[in-house]
Design an enzyme around this catalytic site. Structure first.
Site, PDB file in Angstrom:
ATOM      1  N   HIS A  37      11.453  -1.301  59.312  1.00  0.00           N
ATOM      2  CA  HIS A  37      11.463  -2.758  59.533  1.00  0.00           C
ATOM      3  C   HIS A  37      10.167  -3.389  59.012  1.00  0.00           C
ATOM      4  CE1 HIS A  37      14.197  -1.504  62.989  1.00  0.00           C
ATOM      5  NE2 HIS A  37      14.938  -2.377  62.344  1.00  0.00           N
ATOM      6  N   GLY A 147      17.437  -3.532  54.686  1.00  0.00           N
ATOM      7  CA  GLY A 147      17.112  -2.188  54.198  1.00  0.00           C
ATOM      8  C   GLY A 147      18.296  -1.520  53.509  1.00  0.00           C
ATOM      9  N   ASP A 150      21.209   0.872  55.273  1.00  0.00           N
ATOM     10  CA  ASP A 150      22.542   0.309  55.533  1.00  0.00           C
ATOM     11  C   ASP A 150      23.037  -0.300  54.221  1.00  0.00           C
ATOM     12  OD1 ASP A 150      22.790   0.638  58.536  1.00  0.00           O
ATOM     13  OD2 ASP A 150      20.858  -0.352  58.368  1.00  0.00           O
ATOM     14  N   ARG A 187      17.918   4.315  65.981  1.00  0.00           N
ATOM     15  CA  ARG A 187      18.690   5.305  66.739  1.00  0.00           C
ATOM     16  C   ARG A 187      17.987   6.664  66.809  1.00  0.00           C
ATOM     17  NH1 ARG A 187      23.139   2.182  64.775  1.00  0.00           N
ATOM     18  NH2 ARG A 187      24.521   1.682  66.514  1.00  0.00           N
TER      19      ARG A 187
HETATM   20  O1  PAF Z   1      20.892  -3.950  60.432  1.00  0.00           O
HETATM   21  C1  PAF Z   1      20.804  -4.515  61.540  1.00  0.00           C
HETATM   22  O2  PAF Z   1      19.855  -4.339  62.285  1.00  0.00           O
HETATM   23  C2  PAF Z   1      21.920  -5.465  61.990  1.00  0.00           C
HETATM   24  O3  PAF Z   1      23.141  -5.019  61.513  1.00  0.00           O
HETATM   25  C3  PAF Z   1      21.669  -6.924  61.572  1.00  0.00           C
HETATM   26  C4  PAF Z   1      21.609  -7.087  60.066  1.00  0.00           C
HETATM   27  C5  PAF Z   1      20.368  -7.419  62.189  1.00  0.00           C
HETATM   28  C6  PAF Z   1      22.803  -7.827  62.073  1.00  0.00           C
HETATM   29  O4  PAF Z   1      22.913  -7.806  63.468  1.00  0.00           O
END
Ligand code: PAF
Length: 280
Positions: A37, A147, A150, A187
């Site tokens: 993040h 990111g 995903d 996670r």
């Molecule tokens: O990747 C995430 O953390 C979530 O899917 C997001 C993009 C914040 C949407 O809730």
């Protein structure tokens, strides 16, 4: 750093920023922040003059209630990290702020949502689109950062942005890995000590597969990756896919004209981990 919990407080702060012609960047998150993040925050700070980070554990994207219940929530720690990283605004809304009424919108992402995460987590991307479109409407960012871990979500959000009136530029940022290769994820904190020791096998197998790419037929390569991961007592593959990086449709054979990626979804029960790597 301003910490705001309501849309009206946020709008007040942003009104001034819009008037001052600041370039607003949004980093949407569900909290439990890690270095992945923070790399999005850094990218945002490089390209924008005002960084807004949202923390909202979006219930509509969880197709498993236990997963939603267990999702880590660490707001105090998260805000300290964001403050230390020079974020100007943290938006941490309650559910009612994002969904004053139940959101019944249905999005259509065509073939993009029929495969991998879309196939194995029905409704997931519709929920992501509900939350992200609300955030885009509230913040009206010039740029938004996501990111590549995903990767399919990133493709869906690019498609979502195209469907919106005000289209933020969607910036994809590379996966950040732990020293042992495990892709960073909120996670990961839910893994037992033993599972955490075994989980790096996922990334190690994807990296080995990259070395083998094109020397094995596509189906054999997928089988080899699944068998290698499944041989570990702590891990169980949900799917392995090799897909075109642009349209995310399965690659059938080599040679493939455009870049392809190898995708994995793996359980370290009950925790579900995903990862991917570019093959060509
Ligand atoms: O990747 C995430 O953390 C979530 O899917 C997001 C993009 C914040 C949407 O809730």
């Amino acid at each position: 750093m301003f910490i705001v919990h309501t849309v009206s407080e946020l709008r007040q702060l942003l009104q001034l920023a819009h008037r001052q012609k600041k370039t607003i960047g949004l980093v949407p998150t569900m909290g439990a922040l890690h270095a992945g993040h923070l790399s999005l925050v850094q990218a945002c700070k490089t390209q924008c003059t005002l960084t807004v980070v949202s923390i909202f554990v979006n219930p509509t994207q969880f197709n498993n209630p236990e997963d939603l219940r267990n999702y880590p929530r660490t707001l105090k720690n998260d805000s300290a990290l964001l403050q230390a990283n020079g974020v100007e605004i943290l938006f941490a809304p309650g559910e009612h702020e994002i969904y004053p009424e139940p959101d019944t919108r249905l999005f259509d992402f065509g073939a993009l949502e029929q495969v991998m995460e879309g196939k194995f987590r029905p409704g997931h991307f519709n929920g992501v689109a509900q939350a992200v479109s609300r955030l885009f409407t509230i913040v009206q960012p010039g740029y938004a950062f996501f990111g590549e871990k995903d990767f399919q979500q990133l493709a869906i959000i690019r498609a979502l942005a195209m469907q919106m009136d005000e289209k933020p530029v969607i910036v994809g940022c590379p996966i950040v890995r732990e020293n042992d290769g495990l892709a960073m994820s909120s996670r990961n904190t839910l893994l037992s000590e033993r599972q955490r020791e075994h989980a790096p096998l996922i990334a190690a197998t994807l990296m080995q597969a990259k070395e083998k790419a094109c020397t094995l037929p596509v189906e054999e390569m997928k089988k080899w990756v699944a068998a290698t991961i499944n041989a570990d007592s702590e891990l169980e593959v949900e799917y392995i896919e090799i897909a075109d990086e642009k349209n995310l449709q399965p690659v059938k054979q080599w040679p493939h004209d455009t870049p392809a990626r190898l995708f994995a979804a793996v359980y370290a029960h009950p925790v579900r981990l995903i990862d991917n790597i570019r093959l060509s």
